[in-house]
Design an enzyme around this catalytic site. Structure first.
Site, PDB file in Angstrom:
ATOM      1  CG  HIS A  95      -7.176  -5.186   2.002  1.00  0.00           C
ATOM      2  ND1 HIS A  95      -6.211  -6.288   2.719  1.00  0.00           N
ATOM      3  CD2 HIS A  95      -8.331  -4.973   2.279  1.00  0.00           C
ATOM      4  CE1 HIS A  95      -7.293  -6.649   3.671  1.00  0.00           C
ATOM      5  NE2 HIS A  95      -8.315  -6.112   3.336  1.00  0.00           N
ATOM      6  CG  ASP A 101      -5.041 -10.173   3.375  1.00  0.00           C
ATOM      7  OD1 ASP A 101      -4.863 -10.606   2.197  1.00  0.00           O
ATOM      8  OD2 ASP A 101      -4.975  -8.947   3.820  1.00  0.00           O
ATOM      9  CG  HIS A 149      -2.189  -1.032   1.046  1.00  0.00           C
ATOM     10  ND1 HIS A 149      -2.600  -1.263   0.202  1.00  0.00           N
ATOM     11  CD2 HIS A 149      -2.275  -1.971   2.132  1.00  0.00           C
ATOM     12  CE1 HIS A 149      -3.759  -2.252   0.464  1.00  0.00           C
ATOM     13  NE2 HIS A 149      -3.413  -2.813   1.475  1.00  0.00           N
ATOM     14  CG  ASP A 190      -3.010  -7.967   0.892  1.00  0.00           C
ATOM     15  OD1 ASP A 190      -2.143  -8.306   1.915  1.00  0.00           O
ATOM     16  OD2 ASP A 190      -3.807  -7.208   1.041  1.00  0.00           O
TER      17      ASP A 190
END
Lengths: 342, 342
Positions: free
Chosen positions: B199, B286, B162, B197
Site C-alpha cells: 500500500h 503484504d 501511513h 509495502d
C-alpha cells in the site's frame, strides 16, 4: 395546512449499528420515524399528507454538484460490484484523504464513499430513491407556499440539513431545506432558513456560505460538545457576498425552554430584519430533553410553534431530526398545531 | 544483524471489527503478528531481538506535531471520560469536517479523533505506549546503522508508513520509518526511504513532500483500486525543495514476481543515483499473493532481499504490513536472511 410525504422514503432504512458520540449504537434515523410522525399528526387531527410531485435533476442541482448526484445514485450498485456484497448490505465510508496531503478525486467507489461524506453513515440500495423523494416533499411544500399557502409541511426523511453541496453525513444525503430555499431564491424571493435542529445545520450553512440572498440561522448545541462539532460557532458569519448573512446561536448542554425561547426571539428578530418573502424552517425536535442535548418539553414546542407563526411570514416547514420515544411525534404535532391555528 | 523489539508493543492489540475495502473484518494488525515474526526469525536462526532504548519527545517531533502527540497520548483516557466507556473499549473516529467548509480544530475528543485521522482505526488504552515503543525500535536500528552496522532490523508494530505529521490511519499511529529517516537526516546524512509495502506510503510521502534531503520511493498497488486510494500515482513528485525527490511505482493488481522485481530495479537505480548514506526500507510483505494485492511468492522475497543488499548502502529495515497466515513470518525471514548473508 398542506403536508407532503411519500412511501418511497421508507426505502432508506438502515439496520446496522453505527458510531455516534463515540459509541456504536443502533441506527436512529429509520423509516419508523416517519410512521411515528404520521401517527402523531393523524392523532392531532391533521389530514393525511399528499404524495409530492416528482422532481427533476435540475432541481437537485440548485444545491448539489452533478458529480455528487451521479455518485449518490450509483454508489450502492458500484459498491456491490466492487465488494460482492448482498443487495441489502450497507455501503459504509471509511478511508479519507490524508489531511493536508496532495489529493485528487479517487476513482474507486470504496474511496469515493469517504471523499463524498464526513462521517460513517451508510448508503443503502434504496438511499437515492428515498432521498430524492424526501427532497420532493420539501419542493412541494415550497411550491405550495409560493402558490399562496401561509404554511406547508414536508415530512422529510432522510433529513437534509447536514448534507453539503457534495457530501453526505449526519443521516442526510440531499439537503431538503437548502433545495427548497434555493428554489424560492431562484424565483427572486428573499429567503431565510431557520434551523431548529439540536445539531448545527452545517450543510445548509456551507451551501449558502458565500451567498447573501439566503439568510441562514441555526440554534444548536455547543459545537465544543455536540455533533457535528467542526462548526456552528457564533463568530461564523459567511464570506464574500454571504458575509453577515449567516448566524449561529450555540447553546450549552441542557439549555431549558426559557433560555431557548430567548435565543429563538433573537433569531426571529434577525429574520424579521431581513424581511424575507418566505422562511424555510428546518424543524428538528431533538431539542427535546429525551434526546440529550437540551431540556425542552412539550409546552416549549408549543411556544416555538407560536413564536414562528408570529413572524407573519410564509413558512415552509421541513422535518429534520428528533428521535426520542413518544416525544418525536408529540413535539412535531405541537409545533405544527400552533402554526396551523395561528 | 542486530534487531529490535519490545513487549510493550503488544499493548496495542485491537479486537473489534473494522471496515477495510468496504467490508467489516476482524482486525488484521494485532499483537499476534509480532509473535509470528519473532518465531519466523528464530526458526531462520536469527538471534532474539534486543529491547530498544527509550526515546524522548524531541525524537517524535522530528516528524509529528506537538499537538498531535499530545492528542495521541491522552485521547483514550479523554474519550473514556467523555463516553463512560470501559478501559478496554476502542475509541473509534467517525465525524470529520464537512469537505470544503469553514473549519477549526475541534475541542471535543470525539471530533479530534476524526480531525487527526483518515480512516476508522481505533485508539486503545495501550496505543500510545505501543506506538512509541515501535518508534524506539526504528530509532535503535537507525542508530545501530549510524554506529557502523551494515544493516539492522526494527520489528515495528503498530506499523508507521501511513501515519502523517498529525494523523493516524491504516494501522499506523507514529511513522517509524519517517522518524528513523529524519533522525539520520538531522545528523547530516543523505537518506532514502524505500517503501515495499503493498500500500502506498502516503504518510511518509506527505511528511517529506516539501523536503529534498530525504528521497522517498514507494512501490504499491494501483491507487485506483487499492488502499489508501487518494495518492501514490506516478506523477506525484513532491513540491518546493522536495520537487523531484519523491517517486511512486503503482503496479496493477496481481503483479507477479518478475514484473515486481523489474520495478524494484528501477527504484533501486533511482536510489543509487541519489547516493544516500543510508536507506530506510519500509518492509511490508503484504505483496505476498496471500494478501491479495500482488502475487509474489517465497522466492520473490529472497530476490527482493538480495536486490536490496546489492545496493551496497547501509540498511535500516523497518517492519510495515504483511498479514497472510504462515507467509508473513516466512517472507520477512527470507528478506532478512538475504540481507544478513550478503
Amino acid at each position: 395546512m398542506r403536508s407532503f410525504y411519500s412511501e418511497v422514503q421508507a426505502q432508506h432504512n438502515p439496520v446496522e449499528p453505527h458510531v455516534f458520540q463515540g459509541r456504536a449504537l443502533p441506527p436512529a434515523e429509520t423509516a419508523a420515524r416517519a410512521r411515528r410522525i404520521l401517527e402523531g399528526l393523524a392523532a392531532a387531527g391533521f389530514e393525511p399528507p399528499e404524495p409530492p410531485a416528482p422532481i427533476d435533476e435540475a432541481t437537485l442541482e440548485l444545491v448539489h454538484t452533478p458529480r455528487y448526484l451521479r455518485f449518490l445514485r450509483d454508489a450502492h450498485e458500484r459498491w456491490r460490484v466492487a465488494t460482492g456484497a448482498a443487495a441489502d448490505a450497507e455501503a459504509r465510508p471509511y478511508v479519507r484523504p490524508l489531511p493536508g496531503a496532495a489529493r485528487r478525486e479517487p476513482t474507486s467507489v470504496l474511496a469515493q464513499l469517504g471523499w463524498y461524506s464526513f462521517d460513517d453513515d451508510p448508503i443503502l440500495a434504496g438511499t437515492w430513491e428515498a432521498a430524492a423523494a424526501s427532497v420532493a416533499c420539501a419542493v412541494a411544500a415550497a411550491d405550495a407556499v409560493e402558490a399562496g399557502a401561509r404554511a406547508a409541511y414536508a415530512l422529510c426523511r432522510p433529513p437534509g440539513h447536514h448534507a453539503g453541496a457534495e457530501c453526505f453525513g449526519g443521516y442526510c444525503y440531499l439537503n431538503n431545506a437548502a433545495i427548497a430555499a434555493a428554489r424560492l431564491a431562484a424565483r427572486s424571493h428573499r429567503v431565510a432558513v431557520l434551523d431548529l435542529d439540536a445539531h448545527h445545520g452545517n450543510g445548509t450553512q456551507a451551501i449558502f456560505w458565500e451567498r447573501g440572498d439566503v439568510v441562514t440561522i441555526s440554534i444548536h448545541g455547543d459545537p465544543d460538545v455536540h455533533y457535528p462539532f467542526f462548526g456552528g460557532y457564533a463568530d461564523e458569519r459567511g464570506s464574500g457576498a454571504g458575509d453577515g448573512a449567516h448566524h449561529n446561536f450555540p447553546l450549552p448542554t441542557g439549555t431549558d425552554g426559557d433560555t431557548y425561547l430567548g435565543a429563538l426571539d433573537d433569531a426571529l428578530a434577525t429574520i424579521a430584519a431581513a424581511e424575507p418573502d418566505a422562511v424555510v424552517v428546518s424543524l428538528g425536535v431533538d431539542t427535546d430533553a429525551a434526546d440529550g442535548v437540551f431540556s425542552l418539553g412539550l409546552d416549549d414546542f408549543r411556544r416555538i410553534g407560536a413564536a414562528i407563526a408570529r413572524l407573519g411570514r410564509p413558512l415552509v416547514v421541513v422535518q429534520e431530526g428528533g428521535y426520542g420515544p413518544e416525544v418525536l411525534e408529540r413535539d412535531v404535532a405541537a409545533v405544527l398545531t400552533e402554526i396551523a391555528s395561528a
